[in-house]
Design a protein around this motif. Structure first.
Motif, PDB file in Angstrom:
ATOM      1  N   PHE A   1      42.297  54.956  30.435  1.00 29.91           N
ATOM      2  CA  PHE A   1      41.327  56.036  30.601  1.00 29.91           C
ATOM      3  C   PHE A   1      40.454  55.865  31.835  1.00 29.91           C
ATOM      4  O   PHE A   1      40.013  56.847  32.419  1.00 29.91           O
ATOM      5  CB  PHE A   1      40.438  56.153  29.349  1.00 29.91           C
ATOM      6  CG  PHE A   1      41.230  56.365  28.091  1.00 29.91           C
ATOM      7  CD1 PHE A   1      41.959  57.534  27.903  1.00 29.91           C
ATOM      8  CD2 PHE A   1      41.258  55.406  27.101  1.00 29.91           C
ATOM      9  CE1 PHE A   1      42.701  57.729  26.749  1.00 29.91           C
ATOM     10  CE2 PHE A   1      41.995  55.593  25.936  1.00 29.91           C
ATOM     11  CZ  PHE A   1      42.722  56.761  25.761  1.00 29.91           C
ATOM     12  N   GLY A   2      40.204  54.611  32.221  1.00 35.87           N
ATOM     13  CA  GLY A   2      39.350  54.368  33.376  1.00 35.87           C
ATOM     14  C   GLY A   2      40.085  54.314  34.692  1.00 35.87           C
ATOM     15  O   GLY A   2      39.474  54.355  35.760  1.00 35.87           O
ATOM     16  N   GLY A   3      41.407  54.192  34.643  1.00 34.17           N
ATOM     17  CA  GLY A   3      42.191  54.174  35.863  1.00 34.17           C
ATOM     18  C   GLY A   3      42.187  52.839  36.603  1.00 34.17           C
ATOM     19  O   GLY A   3      42.587  52.768  37.759  1.00 34.17           O
ATOM     20  N   TYR A   4      41.755  51.768  35.937  1.00 31.03           N
ATOM     21  CA  TYR A   4      41.748  50.444  36.562  1.00 31.03           C
ATOM     22  C   TYR A   4      43.094  49.765  36.307  1.00 31.03           C
ATOM     23  O   TYR A   4      43.325  49.233  35.228  1.00 31.03           O
ATOM     24  CB  TYR A   4      40.617  49.576  35.992  1.00 31.03           C
ATOM     25  CG  TYR A   4      39.248  50.042  36.376  1.00 31.03           C
ATOM     26  CD1 TYR A   4      38.689  49.686  37.604  1.00 31.03           C
ATOM     27  CD2 TYR A   4      38.505  50.854  35.529  1.00 31.03           C
ATOM     28  CE1 TYR A   4      37.434  50.115  37.968  1.00 31.03           C
ATOM     29  CE2 TYR A   4      37.238  51.288  35.879  1.00 31.03           C
ATOM     30  CZ  TYR A   4      36.710  50.919  37.099  1.00 31.03           C
ATOM     31  OH  TYR A   4      35.463  51.349  37.448  1.00 31.03           O
ATOM     32  N   ALA A   5      43.952  49.805  37.294  1.00 36.32           N
ATOM     33  CA  ALA A   5      45.271  49.190  37.147  1.00 36.32           C
ATOM     34  C   ALA A   5      45.121  47.671  37.189  1.00 36.32           C
ATOM     35  O   ALA A   5      44.451  47.132  38.068  1.00 36.32           O
ATOM     36  CB  ALA A   5      46.199  49.671  38.248  1.00 36.32           C
ATOM     37  N   PRO A   6      45.740  46.970  36.235  1.00 37.24           N
ATOM     38  CA  PRO A   6      45.611  45.516  36.209  1.00 37.24           C
ATOM     39  C   PRO A   6      46.528  44.847  37.234  1.00 37.24           C
ATOM     40  O   PRO A   6      47.631  45.316  37.503  1.00 37.24           O
ATOM     41  CB  PRO A   6      46.039  45.149  34.790  1.00 37.24           C
ATOM     42  CG  PRO A   6      46.965  46.250  34.387  1.00 37.24           C
ATOM     43  CD  PRO A   6      46.482  47.488  35.089  1.00 37.24           C
ATOM     44  N   CYS A   7      46.050  43.747  37.779  1.00 40.12           N
ATOM     45  CA  CYS A   7      46.872  42.931  38.676  1.00 40.12           C
ATOM     46  C   CYS A   7      47.745  42.017  37.809  1.00 40.12           C
ATOM     47  O   CYS A   7      47.547  41.947  36.591  1.00 40.12           O
ATOM     48  CB  CYS A   7      45.982  42.121  39.616  1.00 40.12           C
ATOM     49  SG  CYS A   7      45.160  40.720  38.830  1.00 40.12           S
ATOM     50  N   PRO A   8      48.685  41.297  38.404  1.00 47.25           N
ATOM     51  CA  PRO A   8      49.528  40.397  37.598  1.00 47.25           C
ATOM     52  C   PRO A   8      48.732  39.358  36.807  1.00 47.25           C
ATOM     53  O   PRO A   8      49.075  39.064  35.663  1.00 47.25           O
ATOM     54  CB  PRO A   8      50.432  39.729  38.639  1.00 47.25           C
ATOM     55  CG  PRO A   8      50.525  40.723  39.751  1.00 47.25           C
ATOM     56  CD  PRO A   8      49.176  41.381  39.790  1.00 47.25           C
ATOM     57  N   LEU A   9      47.662  38.797  37.381  1.00 47.47           N
ATOM     58  CA  LEU A   9      46.862  37.817  36.636  1.00 47.47           C
ATOM     59  C   LEU A   9      46.109  38.476  35.481  1.00 47.47           C
ATOM     60  O   LEU A   9      45.924  37.856  34.427  1.00 47.47           O
ATOM     61  CB  LEU A   9      45.880  37.098  37.557  1.00 47.47           C
ATOM     62  CG  LEU A   9      46.467  35.995  38.441  1.00 47.47           C
ATOM     63  CD1 LEU A   9      45.393  35.407  39.352  1.00 47.47           C
ATOM     64  CD2 LEU A   9      47.106  34.909  37.611  1.00 47.47           C
ATOM     65  N   CYS A  10      45.673  39.706  35.666  1.00 42.29           N
ATOM     66  CA  CYS A  10      45.002  40.429  34.576  1.00 42.29           C
ATOM     67  C   CYS A  10      45.951  40.594  33.396  1.00 42.29           C
ATOM     68  O   CYS A  10      45.557  40.409  32.242  1.00 42.29           O
ATOM     69  CB  CYS A  10      44.543  41.806  35.048  1.00 42.29           C
ATOM     70  SG  CYS A  10      43.191  41.805  36.229  1.00 42.29           S
ATOM     71  N   LEU A  11      47.197  40.941  33.691  1.00 41.14           N
ATOM     72  CA  LEU A  11      48.181  41.108  32.622  1.00 41.14           C
ATOM     73  C   LEU A  11      48.447  39.783  31.921  1.00 41.14           C
ATOM     74  O   LEU A  11      48.583  39.750  30.694  1.00 41.14           O
ATOM     75  CB  LEU A  11      49.477  41.697  33.188  1.00 41.14           C
ATOM     76  CG  LEU A  11      49.354  43.140  33.686  1.00 41.14           C
ATOM     77  CD1 LEU A  11      50.635  43.559  34.376  1.00 41.14           C
ATOM     78  CD2 LEU A  11      48.999  44.082  32.552  1.00 41.14           C
ATOM     79  N   GLN A  12      48.501  38.686  32.667  1.00 40.49           N
ATOM     80  CA  GLN A  12      48.712  37.380  32.045  1.00 40.49           C
ATOM     81  C   GLN A  12      47.534  36.976  31.169  1.00 40.49           C
ATOM     82  O   GLN A  12      47.720  36.287  30.166  1.00 40.49           O
ATOM     83  CB  GLN A  12      48.950  36.310  33.106  1.00 40.49           C
ATOM     84  CG  GLN A  12      50.327  36.384  33.704  1.00 40.49           C
ATOM     85  CD  GLN A  12      50.591  35.255  34.672  1.00 40.49           C
ATOM     86  OE1 GLN A  12      49.679  34.540  35.086  1.00 40.49           O
ATOM     87  NE2 GLN A  12      51.841  35.088  35.040  1.00 40.49           N
TER      88      GLN A  12
END
Length: 164
Positions: free
Chosen positions: A31-42
Motif C-alpha cells: 500500500f505504501g509503495g516501498y519496494a524491499p531490497c534483497p536484504l529487506c526480504l531476507q
C-alpha cells in the motif's frame, strides 16, 4: 505473586508482536509503495519461521514445559539472527560498512544479474524511509531484539510452578 512470563504466554506475546510486524512490512510494500531490497526480504525470513512456531508449538506441546522452553530458545536464536541481519543492513544504510556488491548494484544476492528490462533497482544502501531516525532495518532490529528478549524471559518461565 508470579512476576515471570509463563512459556505459553510468551508464545502469545511473540505472535502478537511478530504478526503485526510482518503485516506492517507487507503493508508498506503493497500500500505504501516501498519496494524491499534483497536484504529487506531476507529480514522477513525469521518472521516466516517464528510465527508458525509461536502459533503451533504451544498447541502440540501443552503438557511438556521442556519442549515449550526449547521452542522459546529456538525462537530467541532465530530472532537474534534476524537482529544481526537487521543491524548489518542498518549499518549499510548508515554507511558504517559496505554491503554486498549486489545490493549497491541492484543484482540479486544469489549472484545472478537482475532482469533490468522492467525491474526497478532497489538498493540496500539507501534507506527509503525513516521514523525517529530509524529506517525499516533499524526498526526491525529493535523488534527482533524485543522478540528475542520475550522468548528468553518466557524460556526462563516460572520454574517453581513448573516443578511442582
Amino acid at each position: 505473586m508470579n512476576t515471570r512470563l509463563q512459556p505459553s504466554h510468551a508464545f502469545t506475546v511473540i505472535a502478537l508482536i511478530a504478526i503485526p510486524t510482518i503485516a506492517a512490512a507487507w503493508s508498506f510494500e503493497i500500500f505504501g509503495g516501498y519496494a524491499p531490497c534483497p536484504l529487506c526480504l531476507q529480514q522477513r525470513w525469521p518472521y516466516y519461521a517464528t510465527i508458525p512456531i509461536a502459533l503451533v508449538l504451544p498447541l502440540l506441546a501443552k503438557s511438556s514445559p521442556a519442549i515449550l522452553r526449547a521452542g522459546l530458545l529456538l525462537l530467541a536464536l532465530i530472532m537474534l539472527a534476524g537482529f544481526a541481519l537487521a543491524v548489518y543492513h542498518a549499518g549499510i544504510e548508515w554507511k558504517w560498512w559496505q554491503g554486498p556488491q549486489a545490493c549497491a548494484a541492484g543484482a540479486s544476492l544469489s549472484g545472478t544479474l537482475p532482469d533490468l528490462s522492467n525491474a526497478r533497482i532497489i538498493r540496500c544502501d539507501e534507506a527509503p524511509w525513516r521514523f525517529i531516525g530509524l529506517s525499516f532495518a533499524g526498526w526491525n532490529a529493535a523488534v527482533s531484539l524485543l522478540i528475542s528478549f520475550v522468548a528468553l524471559v518466557g524460556a526462563r518461565g516460572d520454574r517453581k510452578s513448573s516443578q511442582a
